[in-house]
Design an enzyme around this catalytic site. Structure first.
Site, short mmCIF file in Angstrom:
data_model
loop_
_atom_site.label_atom_id
_atom_site.label_comp_id
_atom_site.label_asym_id
_atom_site.label_seq_id
_atom_site.Cartn_x
_atom_site.Cartn_y
_atom_site.Cartn_z
N GLU A 154 1.95 1.91 -3.41
CA GLU A 154 0.85 2.49 -4.19
C GLU A 154 0.86 4.02 -4.04
O GLU A 154 0.72 4.75 -5.02
CB GLU A 154 -0.48 1.89 -3.71
CG GLU A 154 -1.70 2.47 -4.39
CD GLU A 154 -2.81 2.79 -3.41
OE1 GLU A 154 -3.15 3.98 -3.27
OE2 GLU A 154 -3.33 1.85 -2.77
N HIS A 155 1.07 4.50 -2.80
CA HIS A 155 1.19 5.95 -2.60
C HIS A 155 2.40 6.51 -3.35
O HIS A 155 2.32 7.57 -3.97
CB HIS A 155 1.34 6.27 -1.11
CG HIS A 155 0.05 6.31 -0.35
ND1 HIS A 155 -0.37 7.40 0.36
CD2 HIS A 155 -0.92 5.38 -0.20
CE1 HIS A 155 -1.55 7.15 0.92
NE2 HIS A 155 -1.89 5.91 0.60
N HIS A 174 0.82 -1.20 0.00
CA HIS A 174 0.00 0.00 0.00
C HIS A 174 0.87 1.27 0.00
O HIS A 174 0.55 2.25 -0.68
CB HIS A 174 -0.93 -0.04 1.22
CG HIS A 174 -1.67 1.23 1.46
ND1 HIS A 174 -1.42 2.04 2.55
CD2 HIS A 174 -2.62 1.86 0.74
CE1 HIS A 174 -2.20 3.09 2.50
NE2 HIS A 174 -2.95 3.02 1.41
N GLU A 232 -3.44 7.90 7.59
CA GLU A 232 -4.51 7.08 6.99
C GLU A 232 -4.86 5.92 7.93
O GLU A 232 -6.03 5.60 8.13
CB GLU A 232 -4.07 6.55 5.62
CG GLU A 232 -5.19 5.85 4.87
CD GLU A 232 -4.78 5.36 3.49
OE1 GLU A 232 -3.63 5.61 3.06
OE2 GLU A 232 -5.62 4.69 2.83
#
Lengths: 434, 452
Positions: free
Chosen positions: B70-71, B67, B147
């Protein structure tokens, strides 16, 4: 091999036909039904389905004093028994037809929407249920009490969540002594009686207070029949009068405690009503400030440069009366004050100077370029047409949208922000900030 | 029979493109597959790039790296500066984002159709040329921690799910949260993200899905032009990390600030591996619809409306995953009723299916909803791209989607009963309970007088 080739040919032919229908643009047809209801219709024949939405000026702004939650409870129990059908029969019959009933109540508006297949054997019985639900809800006492209990529990749960606490405090501070600022509490929901619900329905679920939007696989003649069929059984009524214009907000800082690891921060004020010409300068300006997702100033400064927040945004939400301009973000509680400083300095600078020429061009490129994406499904067409209908926006609103965006100047943005987003009047709410 | 009827409806509506010749696919020499579904309803297009790599491919100590990467994918290449990707998509009038699951990582853009080429060029560029800059990483890892705070740490239900999941799986990497444990995020370096990218972001580990007002041959040509020059590379071979058989109920409690308790009951369940031969995944999907597919389905009707033991109840089953499956029931007890009452009530509902089965009327209703949903799903180009991408991510061809629909239509009441008997098995059950705590640490205020 030859089979594939043949299929491809067939595809090309069909595709050509579709391309022509798609390029015809969005034609919203409008008329007033004999019942008195206003009707908005977009014919869309590509998929064998139909979306219908009936909107009433029956949102929480019309709640009786001391009985906040009345609009939501009324809308929520409409489909829990109607005519001679009980709540289970309604849900089962909809499922048998493959139809979905949706909607809800917000501040201005209560909506009931239906999505159904357009074949007559599905469509007609599904529409019949929609008609019963809006015209003949039974408001069974036991069901009403059950739903009140569930609503009260959900309200109490929401009041343990930092985002809900912040949202509620924000609206209360923006709209003191105004219907937009009053919100349901366990006590006000408990006070709602069956007679209140029936009276609210009788007063606000009327033909004069309704707009009907239809999008899908039907003809204009059928749309006329359907709209009349749906609304003929409603009381004629009269259009609900607007809530008064809001007064001054309770400006300044409201700081609420919470044990969460992140602070929730809202900054804003009542800004603009639907149909006001300042909307386009605000919309275009706000794209640069905090509306443009990953490319906005707030996102760059608060998230990308400093890593303060996952989500940070600003938006303008026009309503019947001036709706909010709002900045929102969440950040580790220990750095809340720093994050607020950064957000405020970005806002203050923007209100003073507006966007640069380059930023303005980027905003226009996205807002006009993305226009087709706003209209590429029946769902989106329904949302757009129902807003135009409910708020009485011009029928050519979508046709002129791109030109209005293009025409906005930096000076207009500066002036509109100076008028609408006055830094001295801003409300700041924090929950769980150190 | 009903399925045939549906096809007839679609044909008369002129939807042959959607139902038959479409979609089209090709495979480039570097191993990248390109799948195109033409849909000419509106002058827009969706591009999605799916990597067959998700959090389940991570190793201990590096949870969350899929993840985080992905950022980082938005942080630039030698030719496209940091933040420039989003800027160019925005300038094209587009919208873009990305998401990471246990099974895959996917990136998407929705654009006016003329701009498809621009975003294909951008995606191809970052498939092999990403810059993982130390400074950009140092900021972005903070964003990811925020997040996590927002999605999990301050969300009691998410926390409960995370804990339940960590108890339900022991050997299989599904035990780790997609977002990663906070201490792993704190210890993560730019080098970790770069290594992840270098290992897994290659054309032979990806596929591109395009839907919209496009010509498939033109899209294939663009794919060849932009993705074609990228070099493929053999992928490391993963270890199976199979979850051993669960042999007894597990229970987890999470205390968090909240008003109401939450119960979650998660049973190990099958996932679809052989579209033609498997039976239970289809049966469990129909069972979910019968229990929770509409407002008068069994759960809501009996537990919320009639017995008022619950304020809300849900069931969740995803039969298409790379790893082991689960079927979840969750809910909130009504005031005055306990978590134990709700657990007993849910068990009674499952017991009723196991003992007496489901009715033909219930099954027919669930199938009618399924048929209609197949038409409604065509209203969203993004949804259609998602459907293709998701099924491909588990190694099942999109070409099998119609067959899966047929198999769902063939499920019988006996299949549903048999699946309920097999899979709602206490030994494969993990129970999670959210024990709500007062916000201020003080005892709760007296009960509200207006309560019923």
């Amino acid at each position: 091999m030859s089979k594939i080739a043949m299929k491809s040919l067939f595809t090309a032919a069909v595709a050509l036909f579709f391309a022509q229908t798609a390029l015809a643009g969005v034609k919203i047809e409008h008329w007033v039904s004999p019942s008195g209801a206003r009707v908005y219709f977009v014919e869309s024949r590509v998929l064998p389905m139909l979306d219908v939405q009936v909107d009433f000026a029956a949102g929480s702004a019309f709640d009786t004093a001391g009985k906040s939650g009345l609009a939501a409870i009324t809308r929520g129990t409409l489909d829990l028994g109607a005519g001679d059908r009980d709540e289970s029969q309604i849900a089962e019959q909809l499922a048998d037809l493959g139809a979905n009933l949706g909607g809800g109540a917000d501040t201005d508006r209560a909506s009931v929407s239906l999505r159904t297949l357009s074949a007559r054997d599905k469509r007609d019985p599904a529409l019949d249920i929609l008609k019963r639900v809006i015209t003949r809800p039974t408001f069974d006492l036991a069901i009403l009490e059950r739903e009140k209990t569930r609503t009260i529990a959900a309200l109490k749960e929401a009041m343990t969540r930092p985002d809900s606490i912040a949202g509620k405090a924000f609206w209360a501070a923006l709209y003191p002594e105004h219907p937009y600022g009053r919100q349901a509490e366990p006590e006000t929901v408990a006070a709602i009686q069956r007679d209140d619900v029936a009276a609210f329905h009788q007063r606000y679920y009327t033909a004069a207070n309704a707009s009907v939007t239809l999008v899908g696989d039907i003809s204009r003649a059928d749309a006329e029949k359907i709209a009349e069929m749906l609304t003929a059984g409603l009381p004629k009524g009269e259009a609900a009068s607007l809530p008064p214009a809001p007064g001054a907000p309770a400006k300044g800082l409201k700081k609420l405690p919470h044990p969460a690891s992140q602070a929730h921060i809202f900054i804003g004020l009542p800004a603009i009503e639907r149909g006001n010409p300042d909307f386009f300068p605000l919309l275009v300006g706000n794209y640069t400030l905090g509306g443009g997702g990953f490319v906005s100033r707030l996102m760059k400064e608060v998230r990308d440069k400093r890593g303060y927040a996952y989500s940070v945004y600003s938006y303008v939400a026009p309503m019947r009366q001036p709706g909010p301009f709002q900045i929102g973000l969440q950040t580790k509680r220990s750095q809340a004050q720093d994050a607020i400083k950064v957000a405020r300095s970005i806002l203050d600078e923007f209100v003073k100077n507006g966007p640069t020429e380059e930023e303005l061009a980027a905003a226009k490129a996205n807002l006009t370029g993305s226009f087709p994406l706003r209209l590429d499904s029946n769902r989106k067409l329904l949302d757009n047409a129902s807003v135009i209908g409910f708020f009485g926006l011009p029928l050519d609103y979508l046709d002129t949208y791109q030109a209005k965006v293009q025409a906005v100047t930096i000076e207009e943005i500066q002036q509109a922000f100076a008028r609408r987003v006055r830094p001295a009047d801003l409300v700041t709410v924090t929950v769980a900030a150190d | 029979m009903r399925y045939k009827l549906m096809l007839a409806t679609l044909l008369t509506a002129g939807l042959a493109t959607a139902a038959f010749a479409n979609p089209y696919e090709t495979t480039l020499k570097n191993g990248l597959r390109v799948i195109v579904k033409e849909d000419r309803r509106a002058p827009t297009a969706v591009q999605m790039v799916w990597y067959r790599i998700g959090s389940m491919d991570e190793v201990d100590g590096q949870s969350g790296v899929a993840h985080v990467l992905e950022h980082m994918m938005f942080k630039g290449t030698p030719t496209v500066g940091p933040g420039e990707f989003n800027k160019r998509v925005a300038a094209a009038g587009g919208r873009d984002n990305a998401f990471t699951s246990r099974d895959y990582t996917a990136y998407f853009q929705q654009v006016p159709k003329e701009k498809l080429e621009d975003v294909m060029a951008l995606e191809a560029d970052r498939m092999r040329h990403l810059t993982v800059d130390e400074k950009e990483f140092a900021q972005e890892i903070k964003v990811v921690m925020e997040e996590r705070r927002m999605r999990t740490d301050d969300n009691p239900q998410s926390k409960l799910f995370e804990q339940m999941n960590a108890a339900a799986f022991q050997a299989h990497p599904y035990r780790r949260p997609i977002i990663g444990w906070m201490s792993d995020l704190e210890a993560m370096t730019a080098a970790d993200a770069k290594a992840w990218y270098d290992t897994w972001y290659v054309p032979n580990n990806a596929y591109v899905v395009v839907t919209g007002d496009v010509d498939h041959q033109a899209v294939f040509a663009l794919a060849e032009k932009y993705y074609g020059p990228l070099e493929g590379r053999p992928l490391p071979k993963g270890k199976p990390q199979a979850e051993p058989k669960q042999e007894g109920t597990r229970r987890v409690t999470v205390k968090a600030p909240a008003e109401l308790p939450t119960l979650i009951m998660a049973y190990k369940a099958p996932t679809l591996r052989d579209v033609d031969k498997d039976r239970d995944p289809y049966a469990l999907e129909m069972l979910s619809a019968i229990l929770d597919g509409h407002d008068a389905a069994r759960f809501n009707k009996k537990l919320v409306r009639e017995d008022k033991v619950a304020l809300s109840v849900d069931i969740g089953y995803d039969g298409t995953t790379r790893g082991p499956g689960m079927i979840y029931m969750s809910g909130t007890p009504a005031e005055g009723r306990s978590v134990a009452d709700l657990e007993a009530a849910l068990r009674a509902e499952i017991g009723r299916v196991q003992k007496d089965g489901v009715t033909e009327a219930e099954l027919k209703r669930a199938k009618a909803q399924l048929i209609a949903s197949q038409v409604y799903k065509l209203d969203s180009m993004f949804g259609q791209a998602m459907e293709i991408g998701q099924i491909e991510s588990v190694g099942i061809s999109y070409k099998k989607l119609d067959r899966m629909l047929e198999k769902l239509q063939q499920v019988t009441a006996a299949d549903v009963q048999a699946a309920a008997r097999t899979w709602f098995n206490d030994d494969a059950l993990t129970i999670g309970v959210l024990d709500p705590q007062p916000l201020d640490g003080k005892p709760r205020r007296p009960a509200f007088a207006g309560r019923h």
